[in-house]
Design an enzyme around this catalytic site. Structure first.
Site, PDB file in Angstrom:
ATOM      1  N   TYR A  33      43.357  35.115  12.834  1.00 46.42           N
ATOM      2  CA  TYR A  33      44.021  36.407  13.029  1.00 46.42           C
ATOM      3  C   TYR A  33      45.137  36.593  12.023  1.00 46.42           C
ATOM      4  O   TYR A  33      45.524  35.653  11.320  1.00 46.42           O
ATOM      5  CB  TYR A  33      44.559  36.527  14.457  1.00 46.42           C
ATOM      6  CG  TYR A  33      45.813  35.713  14.747  1.00 46.42           C
ATOM      7  CD1 TYR A  33      45.757  34.334  14.880  1.00 46.42           C
ATOM      8  CD2 TYR A  33      47.057  36.335  14.868  1.00 46.42           C
ATOM      9  CE1 TYR A  33      46.906  33.595  15.141  1.00 46.42           C
ATOM     10  CE2 TYR A  33      48.207  35.603  15.137  1.00 46.42           C
ATOM     11  CZ  TYR A  33      48.130  34.234  15.269  1.00 46.42           C
ATOM     12  OH  TYR A  33      49.267  33.511  15.513  1.00 46.42           O
ATOM     13  N   LYS A 147      45.455  30.077  10.232  1.00 45.17           N
ATOM     14  CA  LYS A 147      45.998  30.954  11.286  1.00 45.17           C
ATOM     15  C   LYS A 147      44.917  31.200  12.338  1.00 45.17           C
ATOM     16  O   LYS A 147      44.327  32.278  12.439  1.00 45.17           O
ATOM     17  CB  LYS A 147      46.527  32.272  10.699  1.00 45.17           C
ATOM     18  CG  LYS A 147      47.516  32.967  11.627  1.00 45.17           C
ATOM     19  CD  LYS A 147      48.331  33.981  10.888  1.00 45.17           C
ATOM     20  CE  LYS A 147      49.146  34.880  11.804  1.00 45.17           C
ATOM     21  NZ  LYS A 147      50.133  34.196  12.629  1.00 45.17           N
ATOM     22  N   GLU A 180      57.757  23.545  12.689  1.00 41.54           N
ATOM     23  CA  GLU A 180      58.046  24.993  12.705  1.00 41.54           C
ATOM     24  C   GLU A 180      58.223  25.423  14.151  1.00 41.54           C
ATOM     25  O   GLU A 180      58.128  24.601  15.071  1.00 41.54           O
ATOM     26  CB  GLU A 180      56.910  25.767  12.029  1.00 41.54           C
ATOM     27  CG  GLU A 180      55.567  25.596  12.725  1.00 41.54           C
ATOM     28  CD  GLU A 180      54.408  26.314  12.030  1.00 41.54           C
ATOM     29  OE1 GLU A 180      54.638  27.351  11.395  1.00 41.54           O
ATOM     30  OE2 GLU A 180      53.265  25.832  12.159  1.00 41.54           O
ATOM     31  N   LEU A 205      52.191  26.768   9.312  1.00 42.66           N
ATOM     32  CA  LEU A 205      51.606  28.000   8.793  1.00 42.66           C
ATOM     33  C   LEU A 205      52.529  28.495   7.678  1.00 42.66           C
ATOM     34  O   LEU A 205      53.751  28.556   7.871  1.00 42.66           O
ATOM     35  CB  LEU A 205      51.525  29.051   9.906  1.00 42.66           C
ATOM     36  CG  LEU A 205      50.857  30.334   9.433  1.00 42.66           C
ATOM     37  CD1 LEU A 205      49.340  30.136   9.380  1.00 42.66           C
ATOM     38  CD2 LEU A 205      51.212  31.496  10.315  1.00 42.66           C
TER      39      LEU A 205
HETATM   40  N1  PDD Z   1      53.242  34.433  14.121  1.00 42.35           N
HETATM   41  N2  PDD Z   1      54.351  29.840  12.261  1.00 42.35           N
HETATM   42  C1  PDD Z   1      53.491  30.163  13.248  1.00 42.35           C
HETATM   43  C2  PDD Z   1      52.903  29.071  14.076  1.00 42.35           C
HETATM   44  C3  PDD Z   1      53.168  31.522  13.468  1.00 42.35           C
HETATM   45  O1  PDD Z   1      52.294  31.850  14.423  1.00 42.35           O
HETATM   46  C4  PDD Z   1      53.766  32.516  12.652  1.00 42.35           C
HETATM   47  C5  PDD Z   1      53.414  33.972  12.825  1.00 42.35           C
HETATM   48  C6  PDD Z   1      54.673  32.120  11.652  1.00 42.35           C
HETATM   49  C7  PDD Z   1      55.319  33.107  10.733  1.00 42.35           C
HETATM   50  O2  PDD Z   1      54.383  33.710   9.872  1.00 42.35           O
HETATM   51  P1  PDD Z   1      54.588  35.179   9.314  1.00 42.35           P
HETATM   52  O3  PDD Z   1      55.911  35.192   8.619  1.00 42.35           O
HETATM   53  O4  PDD Z   1      53.451  35.378   8.388  1.00 42.35           O
HETATM   54  O5  PDD Z   1      54.572  36.122  10.475  1.00 42.35           O
HETATM   55  C8  PDD Z   1      54.919  30.772  11.476  1.00 42.35           C
HETATM   56  C9  PDD Z   1      52.730  35.750  14.326  1.00 42.35           C
HETATM   57  C10 PDD Z   1      53.705  36.823  14.000  1.00 42.35           C
HETATM   58  C11 PDD Z   1      52.179  35.848  15.742  1.00 42.35           C
HETATM   59  O6  PDD Z   1      51.531  34.912  16.154  1.00 42.35           O
HETATM   60  O7  PDD Z   1      52.402  36.856  16.392  1.00 42.35           O
END
Ligand code: PDD
Length: 282
Positions: A33, A147, A180, A205
């Protein structure tokens, strides 16, 4: 305006939209996703999101359901049909619908679902007062760079944070190093004023916001160290913050109930947030 979802070629009323019970996303979490922010009608960093989507699909040998140009059209159409100027797009691709069997099915088209929702701006209180994180063991698999929609450890961690009155849970690897957050990337500012974040290898991620912060910090001449940092180092840090598409940059002022520095949002964290907000408005 009623909500509309895109499901495998059709725009459907959100309330009635669904996938087949034998969709492999539903049965095996066999899918990936992306979450893309919409700011004043524009998609923020769409290309890096689509690049990461391609990497996730390739890593799992799932064929893209359509060309990049066609996907961009669908994303715009979903945003338009839902009348969203400020919000998020959610897109999910699974390996498709097939009789339940662990091995990959043959000649099955991947499923694509796209939804959009309006979001409220991040409450100023979170920015002005900062947020708390707890720490938990990282119990995820070894390919967190993908992801994947398989998010059980992440949702359990987020619930633990919520139950503890915290905003996020930072996960620790077996060496006690921060990987993270459950849905955010983790950062500290060290005593020398450099921003420190874990390198984007398979343990995290590679956040699109993380990449934006790296880019914006470099342009400002802010020193960046990409290396793992320990919980002990985070406790001693000058500042801490987290990044994600939905949170942008949020100052972390407590880790496991202990204040970070004086327990107030750090100057650099707030500056990086302001730089991100500017970049979004451009
Ligand atoms: N989450 N780490 C994890 C495990 C994440 O699921 C996300 C993003 C990030 C940050 O990635 P980005 O800057 O590309 O949003 C780091 C999304 C927003 C979610 O699951 O809703």
């Amino acid at each position: 305006m009623s909500r509309i979802a895109y499901v495998n070629g059709r725009y459907l009323a959100h309330a009635e939209a669904g996938v087949h019970i034998e969709d492999r996303g539903y049965q095996f979490a066999d899918g990936v996703y992306e979450v893309v922010a919409i700011h004043r009608g524009r998609f923020f960093d769409e290309e890096p999101h689509l690049d990461r989507l391609k990497r996730s699909l390739d890593a799992l040998s799932i064929a893209p359901p359509m060309s990049r140009a066609a996907l961009k059209h669908v994303l715009r159409e979903v945003a338009r049909r839902n009348g969203i100027r400020d919000g998020i797009l959610y897109l999910q691709i699974s390996r498709g619908v097939a009789k339940r069997d662990h091995a990959f099915p043959k000649n099955v088209a991947p499923s694509l679902v796209v939804t959009a929702k309006r979001t409220k701006p991040t409450p100023r209180k979170l920015v002005e007062e900062g947020i708390a994180v707890i720490t938990i063991p990282d119990i995820r698999w070894k390919r967190c760079d993908i992801k994947s929609i398989s998010l059980l450890p992440n949702i359990l961690g987020k619930q633990q944070a919520k139950d503890a009155g915290a905003f996020e849970a930072w996960m620790l690897d077996e060496q006690g190093m921060v990987t993270e957050g459950t849905s955010t990337n983790a950062w500290i500012v060290n005593r020398q004023g450099a921003i420190v974040t874990r390198p984007a290898e398979e343990a995290i991620l590679n956040g699109v916001t993380r990449l934006a912060v790296k880019r914006l910090a470099a342009a400002e001449g802010i020193a960046i160290e990409e290396r793992p940092f320990s919980l002990a180092e985070a406790r001693e840090a000058k500042e801490a913050f987290l990044t994600s598409t939905t949170s942008l940059v949020l100052p972390v002022v407590r880790i496991d109930s202990q204040p970070v520095a004086d327990g107030k949002p750090g100057k650099l964290s707030l500056k990086l947030r302001a730089l991100c907000e500017e970049a979004m408005a451009r």
